[in-house]
Motif scaffolding. Structure first.
Motif, PDB file in Angstrom:
ATOM      1  N   LEU A  22      45.914   7.882 -25.460  1.00 39.19           N
ATOM      2  CA  LEU A  22      47.081   7.693 -24.182  1.00 39.19           C
ATOM      3  C   LEU A  22      46.331   7.371 -23.439  1.00 39.19           C
ATOM      4  CD1 LEU A  22      49.928   7.084 -23.768  1.00 39.19           C
ATOM      5  CD2 LEU A  22      50.291   9.374 -23.356  1.00 39.19           C
ATOM      6  N   LYS A  23      45.299   7.888 -22.850  1.00 41.83           N
ATOM      7  CA  LYS A  23      44.627   7.999 -21.711  1.00 41.83           C
ATOM      8  C   LYS A  23      42.740   6.879 -22.328  1.00 41.83           C
ATOM      9  CE  LYS A  23      46.533  11.572 -19.982  1.00 41.83           C
ATOM     10  NZ  LYS A  23      46.096  13.092 -19.463  1.00 41.83           N
ATOM     11  N   GLN A  59      48.765  -1.601 -23.904  1.00 38.72           N
ATOM     12  CA  GLN A  59      48.355  -2.263 -22.470  1.00 38.72           C
ATOM     13  C   GLN A  59      47.406  -1.683 -22.030  1.00 38.72           C
ATOM     14  OE1 GLN A  59      50.648  -3.854 -19.660  1.00 38.72           O
ATOM     15  NE2 GLN A  59      48.744  -4.367 -19.253  1.00 38.72           N
ATOM     16  N   ALA A  60      46.656  -1.110 -22.697  1.00 38.83           N
ATOM     17  CA  ALA A  60      45.633  -0.294 -21.855  1.00 38.83           C
ATOM     18  C   ALA A  60      44.541  -1.552 -23.095  1.00 38.83           C
ATOM     19  CB  ALA A  60      45.431   1.212 -22.521  1.00 38.83           C
ATOM     20  N   LYS A 100      52.407   2.196 -23.508  1.00 37.36           N
ATOM     21  CA  LYS A 100      51.402   2.302 -22.970  1.00 37.36           C
ATOM     22  C   LYS A 100      49.913   1.914 -23.494  1.00 37.36           C
ATOM     23  CE  LYS A 100      53.548   5.848 -20.020  1.00 37.36           C
ATOM     24  NZ  LYS A 100      53.779   6.935 -19.648  1.00 37.36           N
ATOM     25  N   LYS A 125      57.664   4.372 -26.168  1.00 41.69           N
ATOM     26  CA  LYS A 125      57.440   4.192 -24.389  1.00 41.69           C
ATOM     27  C   LYS A 125      55.797   4.616 -24.384  1.00 41.69           C
ATOM     28  CE  LYS A 125      58.257   6.737 -19.964  1.00 41.69           C
ATOM     29  NZ  LYS A 125      58.259   7.442 -18.929  1.00 41.69           N
ATOM     30  N   ASP A 126      55.567   5.602 -24.621  1.00 42.24           N
ATOM     31  CA  ASP A 126      53.753   5.783 -24.955  1.00 42.24           C
ATOM     32  C   ASP A 126      52.578   5.213 -25.333  1.00 42.24           C
ATOM     33  OD1 ASP A 126      53.602   8.043 -23.272  1.00 42.24           O
ATOM     34  OD2 ASP A 126      54.646   8.959 -24.919  1.00 42.24           O
TER      35      ASP A 126
END
Length: 164
Positions: A33-34, A66-67, A63, A59-60
């Motif tokens: 996620l990061k 998008q990353a 993300k 939702k994650d």
């Protein structure tokens, strides 16, 4: 550079193999996620994300997508594949009438949760068209959407190939 995001034990030669757990051949361990904190923007010409996105709540998952867009260089290729909820239904219910397999493949195996933790459970469901829509909303251009055999289960998975 090429990134194999959420590689698990499917290590690819010539790739940065990134996963949340250490395994033989994983070149970088971190939070998927990061993932953006581990690399510079536009670092990759090619990113593949096989059977990873369904392990995140929607939702994650968005993300993470998008990353991937941010990490991809202009003109780079992004490939995402995973279990298609309609493919699971067709393969395990329509063809086999096995509701246990439908549930198992939609949500993941309880034994995997016990062995590897919550990250192994499926938290969102996708189809090729649903993934296509999310990728378009992010800014990707869709090159191809098809059924995939990337996890060894033909007629059950989707694959979307897109470019930045």
């Amino acid at each position: 550079m090429k990134l194999n995001l959420g590689c698990g034990t499917k290590i690819k030669k010539g790739y940065e193999n990134f996963d949340c757990r250490p395994n033989k051949g994983v070149t970088k361990v971190g939070e998927i996620l990061k993932v953006e904190k581990y690399y510079k923007p536009e670092s990759f010409e090619y990113i593949i994300c096989e059977h990873t996105i369904e392990h995140f709540y929607k939702k994650d998952a968005v993300k993470v997508l998008q990353a991937c867009y941010n990490l991809l260089e202009p003109g780079g290729i992004f490939v995402v594949c995973g279990p298609d909820v309609l493919g699971i239904y067709n393969r395990y219910w329509v063809e086999q009438q096995d509701e246990v397999k439908v549930v198992l493949h939609l949500y993941g195996c309880e034994e995997h949760r016990e062995l590897y933790g919550e990250q192994m459970m499926h938290k969102s469901g996708w189809t090729g068209r649903a993934m296509e829509k999310e990728l378009k909303d992010i800014g990707f251009k869709i090159l191809q959407t098809k059924q995939s055999n990337c996890h060894g289960r033909s007629n059950r998975d989707f694959e979307v190939i897109a470019t930045k």
